[in-house]
Design a protein around this motif. Structure first.
Motif, short mmCIF file in Angstrom:
data_model
loop_
_atom_site.label_atom_id
_atom_site.label_comp_id
_atom_site.label_asym_id
_atom_site.label_seq_id
_atom_site.Cartn_x
_atom_site.Cartn_y
_atom_site.Cartn_z
N GLN A 1 40.83 30.63 43.18
CA GLN A 1 41.75 31.74 42.92
C GLN A 1 41.26 32.59 41.75
O GLN A 1 41.36 33.81 41.76
CB GLN A 1 43.15 31.20 42.63
N GLU A 2 40.72 31.91 40.74
CA GLU A 2 40.19 32.61 39.57
C GLU A 2 39.00 33.49 39.95
O GLU A 2 38.90 34.65 39.51
CB GLU A 2 39.77 31.59 38.51
N GLU A 3 38.10 32.97 40.75
CA GLU A 3 36.93 33.75 41.21
C GLU A 3 37.38 34.93 42.07
O GLU A 3 36.82 36.03 41.95
CB GLU A 3 35.99 32.85 42.01
N LYS A 4 38.37 34.69 42.91
CA LYS A 4 38.90 35.76 43.77
C LYS A 4 39.49 36.89 42.93
O LYS A 4 39.23 38.07 43.17
CB LYS A 4 39.97 35.21 44.71
N MET A 5 40.27 36.51 41.92
CA MET A 5 40.88 37.53 41.05
C MET A 5 39.82 38.35 40.31
O MET A 5 39.90 39.57 40.22
CB MET A 5 41.80 36.85 40.04
N LEU B 1 34.51 48.45 49.79
CA LEU B 1 35.47 48.10 50.83
C LEU B 1 34.97 46.91 51.66
O LEU B 1 35.76 46.03 52.04
CB LEU B 1 35.75 49.31 51.74
N GLU B 2 33.65 46.89 51.93
CA GLU B 2 33.06 45.75 52.64
C GLU B 2 33.20 44.48 51.79
O GLU B 2 33.51 43.40 52.31
CB GLU B 2 31.57 46.01 52.90
N ALA B 3 32.96 44.61 50.50
CA ALA B 3 33.09 43.46 49.59
C ALA B 3 34.52 42.91 49.61
O ALA B 3 34.72 41.69 49.60
CB ALA B 3 32.70 43.88 48.17
N LYS B 4 35.49 43.82 49.66
CA LYS B 4 36.89 43.40 49.69
C LYS B 4 37.19 42.58 50.94
O LYS B 4 37.87 41.54 50.88
CB LYS B 4 37.78 44.65 49.64
N GLN B 5 36.67 43.02 52.09
CA GLN B 5 36.88 42.29 53.35
C GLN B 5 36.22 40.92 53.31
O GLN B 5 36.81 39.91 53.71
CB GLN B 5 36.30 43.10 54.52
N ILE B 6 34.99 40.87 52.85
CA ILE B 6 34.25 39.61 52.78
C ILE B 6 34.94 38.64 51.83
O ILE B 6 35.01 37.43 52.10
CB ILE B 6 32.79 39.87 52.34
N LEU B 7 35.47 39.16 50.73
CA LEU B 7 36.17 38.33 49.76
C LEU B 7 37.36 37.61 50.40
O LEU B 7 37.59 36.42 50.17
CB LEU B 7 36.63 39.18 48.58
N LEU C 1 39.18 42.37 40.85
CA LEU C 1 39.20 43.29 39.71
C LEU C 1 37.95 44.17 39.70
O LEU C 1 38.02 45.38 39.44
CB LEU C 1 39.29 42.48 38.42
N GLU C 2 36.80 43.58 40.00
CA GLU C 2 35.55 44.33 40.07
C GLU C 2 35.60 45.37 41.18
O GLU C 2 35.13 46.51 41.01
CB GLU C 2 34.37 43.37 40.29
N VAL C 3 36.18 45.00 42.32
CA VAL C 3 36.30 45.93 43.45
C VAL C 3 37.24 47.08 43.11
O VAL C 3 36.91 48.26 43.34
CB VAL C 3 36.80 45.19 44.72
N PHE C 4 38.42 46.77 42.56
CA PHE C 4 39.39 47.81 42.21
C PHE C 4 38.81 48.78 41.16
O PHE C 4 38.98 49.99 41.26
CB PHE C 4 40.68 47.19 41.66
N THR C 5 38.10 48.21 40.17
CA THR C 5 37.49 49.05 39.13
C THR C 5 36.41 49.95 39.72
O THR C 5 36.34 51.15 39.39
CB THR C 5 36.87 48.16 38.03
N LEU D 1 47.30 42.94 39.05
CA LEU D 1 46.52 41.71 39.18
C LEU D 1 46.45 40.96 37.84
O LEU D 1 46.65 39.74 37.78
CB LEU D 1 45.10 42.06 39.66
N LEU D 2 46.19 41.70 36.77
CA LEU D 2 46.07 41.10 35.44
C LEU D 2 47.41 40.62 34.90
O LEU D 2 47.50 39.60 34.21
CB LEU D 2 45.42 42.09 34.48
N LYS D 3 48.47 41.36 35.22
CA LYS D 3 49.80 40.94 34.77
C LYS D 3 50.24 39.67 35.50
O LYS D 3 50.82 38.77 34.89
CB LYS D 3 50.81 42.07 35.02
N ASP D 4 49.95 39.59 36.80
CA ASP D 4 50.27 38.39 37.57
C ASP D 4 49.50 37.17 37.05
O ASP D 4 49.99 36.05 37.11
CB ASP D 4 49.95 38.60 39.06
#
Length: 442
Positions: A183-187, A166-172, A191-195, A220-223
């Motif tokens: 945008q590619e790095e963010k995606m 959750l902290e990683a998500k905020q920092i991202l 994905l790593e956070v959701f997994t 995320l992957l479909k978009d």
């Protein structure tokens, strides 16, 4: 740090790592370098080792990078934190060493200077945020790794993993707002956070929350128009549904993954793994209407594994054993034993003569022979199995005791008892001695 490429490859001819003398980096030259210059050289070498799959050498150089960074920049500098963060990530990614990864991630956090939101040092702030992101992702992964076995299960550690993600998500989000990543790095990081969160919630027995994270990954992957990467997500969803006992939903998710794998990467290992998983779950339902489908998927996975890893590959042999158990439950004992007998030489070659895999195979063959009334054959097979298990586990292990019990029962069977008696008499019979002819003089 990039992913591994060709394992054991030699450095390119013009590489400064392969030919240090060309760039003035001979052994004496490296020794005489200033810390900053030496650091840059070792960092390049670490990256070179990683690119060639030489992970032990890479980690060895990353350890040196930590020491050199301290010398070059001093304690409390963001560069020292980054060096620890890279080492932590390498321990997790290349070795699967959760404790070491967690320790260096904590050391990295201690080295980072404080940069307030209103700070004008934008460059330093982005470096700190990027390093913090790596630290939290590593800590989350390390916590998950240390709780993957029931004996290590700890609610507190799982809560730490959730907090890290959750902290990683905020920092991202903050990093992206400041233009610190593409945008590619963010995606990729999302994905790593959701997994990671999905796996945390699954172990916390929160299936709905876990599935929610999977849905976010799928969207995320479909978009991003990357359907080929959704297979792993569908497999994760299938695992969650199977744990809840919803086999139909699990089969639906795996079927979706299978269709994607076949259309996008039919010759890759993932397709074989999905076919194997589908076969196992269809067989586990114990519903007769699923038997044909289960058998078909087993055959498909075995064909793919054989082409990819070969007939002596561990993945192929494991799938073959699962198929044999399915055949046994389906009443196809003869075919099961035929496959298991044929697999013995491959298992001895892959796992060793005195391996658990060889012992398990002998036990299965002996059990079928026993149920079919071939007591003498079963006795010989079980004796071989018992010898291996005694060496592997000792005489008091439950597996050894179970086999010993089977051997004792078989020993009392008339045909076995008679054969053992004949062998005993043959051994105890004294050897005949030839009598020399009498002499004429006598």
């Amino acid at each position: 740090m990039g992913s591994s490429r060709r394992i054991g490859a030699s450095p390119p001819c013009d590489s400064d790592v392969a030919r240090p003398s060309r760039t003035g980096h001979g052994k004496k030259g490296v020794t005489m370098m200033a810390p900053h210059e030496k650091l840059r050289y070792v960092e390049r070498r670490a990256q070179h080792h990683e690119d060639n799959g030489q992970f032990d050498a890479c980690i060895h150089d990353l350890v040196r990078c930590v020491a050199l960074t301290r010398l070059a920049f001093g304690e409390g500098h963001v560069k020292v934190g980054q060096a620890h963060a890279r080492l932590a990530k390498a321990y997790l990614q290349f070795k699967g060493w959760g404790l070491q990864a967690s320790e260096h991630a904590s050391l990295a956090r201690e080295q980072l200077p404080f940069c307030s939101p209103s700070s004008s040092c934008r460059g330093e702030k982005l470096e700190v945020l990027s390093c913090l992101l790596s630290i939290h992702l590593t800590q989350g992964g390390a916590a998950l790794l240390t709780t993957q076995y029931p004996s290590n299960y700890d609610k507190g550690i799982l809560s730490e993993a959730e907090s890290s993600y959750l902290e990683a998500k905020q920092i991202l989000e903050e990093l992206h707002q400041h233009g610190g990543n593409s945008q590619e790095e963010k995606m990729k990081t999302e994905l790593e956070v959701f997994t990671g969160l999905s796996r945390v919630y699954k172990r916390q027995n929160k299936p709905e929350e876990a599935l929610n994270q999977c849905e976010k990954s799928l969207q995320l992957l479909k978009d991003a128009d990357k359907p080929e990467k959704t297979c792993l997500v569908y497999r994760e969803m299938a695992s969650i549904e199977q744990d809840r006992g919803y086999f139909d939903r699990a089969i639906a998710h795996l079927s979706e993954a299978h269709a994607i794998a076949v259309s996008h990467s039919p010759e890759e290992l993932e397709g074989a793994q999905i076919s194997h998983s589908l076969a196992l779950i269809l067989a586990a339902t114990a519903e007769p209407q699923h038997n044909d489908s289960a058998g078909r998927y087993f055959e498909e996975s075995l064909h793919s594994y054989k082409n990819i890893v070969g007939p002596q590959g561990r993945a192929f042999l494991t799938a073959q054993d699962d198929f044999c158990r399915f055949l046994l439950l389906s009443g196809q004992q003869e075919r099961c034993v035929e496959i298991q007998r044929a697999s013995l030489s491959s298992k001895r070659s892959t796992f060793g003569d005195l391996s658990a895999e060889v012992a398990d195979t002998l036990q299965l063959i002996g059990s079928v022979e026993m149920t079919e009334g071939r007591m003498s054959q079963a006795h010989g097979t079980m004796i071989k199995c018992l010898e291996i298990q005694t060496l592997l586990y000792g005489p008091q292990h439950k597996k050894t005791k179970a086999t010993q019990k089977a051997v004792d029962i078989l020993t009392r069977a008339p045909e076995v008892a008679e054969r053992l008696l004949r062998q005993s008499r043959k051994k105890s019979k004294p050897p005949s001695r030839s009598v020399p002819p009498s002499s004429c003089k006598d």
